[in-house]
Write a protein that holds these residues in place. Structure first.
Motif, PDB file in Angstrom:
ATOM      1  N   ASP A  93       0.723  -1.136  -0.041  1.00 42.22           N
ATOM      2  CA  ASP A  93       0.082  -0.105  -0.031  1.00 42.22           C
ATOM      3  C   ASP A  93       0.966   1.065  -0.025  1.00 42.22           C
ATOM      4  OD1 ASP A  93      -1.558   2.179   1.475  1.00 42.22           O
ATOM      5  OD2 ASP A  93      -3.368   0.984   0.995  1.00 42.22           O
ATOM      6  N   THR A 109      -6.670   0.071   8.773  1.00 39.95           N
ATOM      7  CA  THR A 109      -7.972   0.746   8.496  1.00 39.95           C
ATOM      8  C   THR A 109      -8.249   1.689   9.615  1.00 39.95           C
ATOM      9  OG1 THR A 109      -9.129  -1.081   9.119  1.00 39.95           O
ATOM     10  CG2 THR A 109      -8.733  -0.891   6.874  1.00 39.95           C
ATOM     11  N   GLU A 156      -0.332  -9.110  -1.416  1.00 40.51           N
ATOM     12  CA  GLU A 156      -0.455  -7.583  -0.908  1.00 40.51           C
ATOM     13  C   GLU A 156      -0.392  -7.316   0.549  1.00 40.51           C
ATOM     14  OE1 GLU A 156      -3.939  -6.303  -3.039  1.00 40.51           O
ATOM     15  OE2 GLU A 156      -4.160  -8.222  -4.025  1.00 40.51           O
ATOM     16  N   ARG A 207      -1.476  -4.549   2.778  1.00 42.80           N
ATOM     17  CA  ARG A 207      -2.247  -3.158   3.108  1.00 42.80           C
ATOM     18  C   ARG A 207      -2.087  -2.434   4.311  1.00 42.80           C
ATOM     19  NH1 ARG A 207      -7.913  -5.818   0.744  1.00 42.80           N
ATOM     20  NH2 ARG A 207      -7.235  -6.158  -1.363  1.00 42.80           N
ATOM     21  N   THR A 208      -2.239  -1.255   4.403  1.00 43.57           N
ATOM     22  CA  THR A 208      -2.304  -0.572   5.830  1.00 43.57           C
ATOM     23  C   THR A 208      -3.341  -0.813   6.549  1.00 43.57           C
ATOM     24  OG1 THR A 208      -1.497   1.597   6.507  1.00 43.57           O
ATOM     25  CG2 THR A 208      -3.112   1.889   4.875  1.00 43.57           C
TER      26      THR A 208
END
Length: 238
Positions: free
Chosen positions: A11, A79, A74, A76-77
């Motif tokens: 991300d 939320t 992947e 991701r950062t």
């Protein structure tokens, strides 16, 4: 076990932690075939505190997953708001004193260590007291014994406070904590305070509070406008 050749995409919010060669859309990486995905991510510079979902070939996995050749990862950062435990409590390192005081003004439980007690002691306190470690020290946030942690991205205290409020959405209770020690305040009468007040203060102010932990006393003095601005900014959109 043989090495594993994988591809990995991060991300953009995590690029801050990465070397330039890993900031492209997809990076090719060779792992040792035995390390967990969490270890691979951390070895590239990203504290797991800043990671949200981990996907392998579009399926979400836990950090202990071991990648194999051909996997596409992947990362991701996190939320927002980030799920947290109750009660919500923080621990800040020595470099975040202004942020600690602002959190306390808002009634948020924010322990702050000074002088510097070292990363190991901070991590132990985080674990023992179930406090979320707030820090700009990436190495500290890599420590396994932390209860939980969060990287503070900005160096500006106003922006730092916004980060914490957005990420964790803590309940606010302004003017209920001591900015000096983080203890809880209790209201006290002017009569109770009279022997501790200068004449001018006694004449001009009627509302007082006292810390139940360190006995520090508070009233709405000349500095209150700047503190009111912090509270107004924090509560404006809540």
């Amino acid at each position: 076990m043989s090495n594993a050749d994988i591809t990995i995409a991060f991300d953009p919010g995590l690029h801050l932690f990465l070397a330039a060669q890993h900031r492209s859309a997809t990076s090719a990486i060779t792992t040792d075939g035995t390390s967990s995905l969490g270890h691979v991510v951390e070895s590239l510079g990203i504290p797991l505190t800043e990671v949200g979902a981990l996907l392998v070939n579009n399926d979400e996995v836990r950090p202990h997953h071991i990648p194999t050749t051909g996997d596409h990862i992947e990362v991701r950062t996190f939320t927002t708001p980030q799920p947290t435990t109750t009660p919500l409590r923080f621990l800040l390192d020595i470099h975040l004193g202004t942020l600690a005081r602002r959190l306390r003004i808002l009634g948020i439980d924010a322990a702050y260590e000074t002088p510097d007690i070292g990363d190991a002691a901070l991590a132990t306190r985080s674990a023992t007291e179930h406090r979320i470690m707030l820090s700009r020290d990436r190495g500290l946030l890599h420590r396994r014994e932390l209860f939980a942690g969060a990287y503070i991205y900005s160096t500006n205290p106003t922006e730092q406070l916004d980060e914490v409020l957005t990420r964790f959405e803590p309940t606010l209770a302004p003017w209920t904590r001591c900015t000096a020690c983080n203890g809880e305040l209790r209201p006290v009468t002017k009569d109770e305070m009279r022997d501790r007040l200068q004449t001018g203060t006694a004449q001009n102010y009627d509302t007082f509070a006292e810390c139940q932990s360190c006995d520090h006393t508070y009233w709405r003095g000349a500095h209150s406008a700047s503190l009111d601005a912090i509270v107004e900014h924090a509560t404006r959109n809540r």
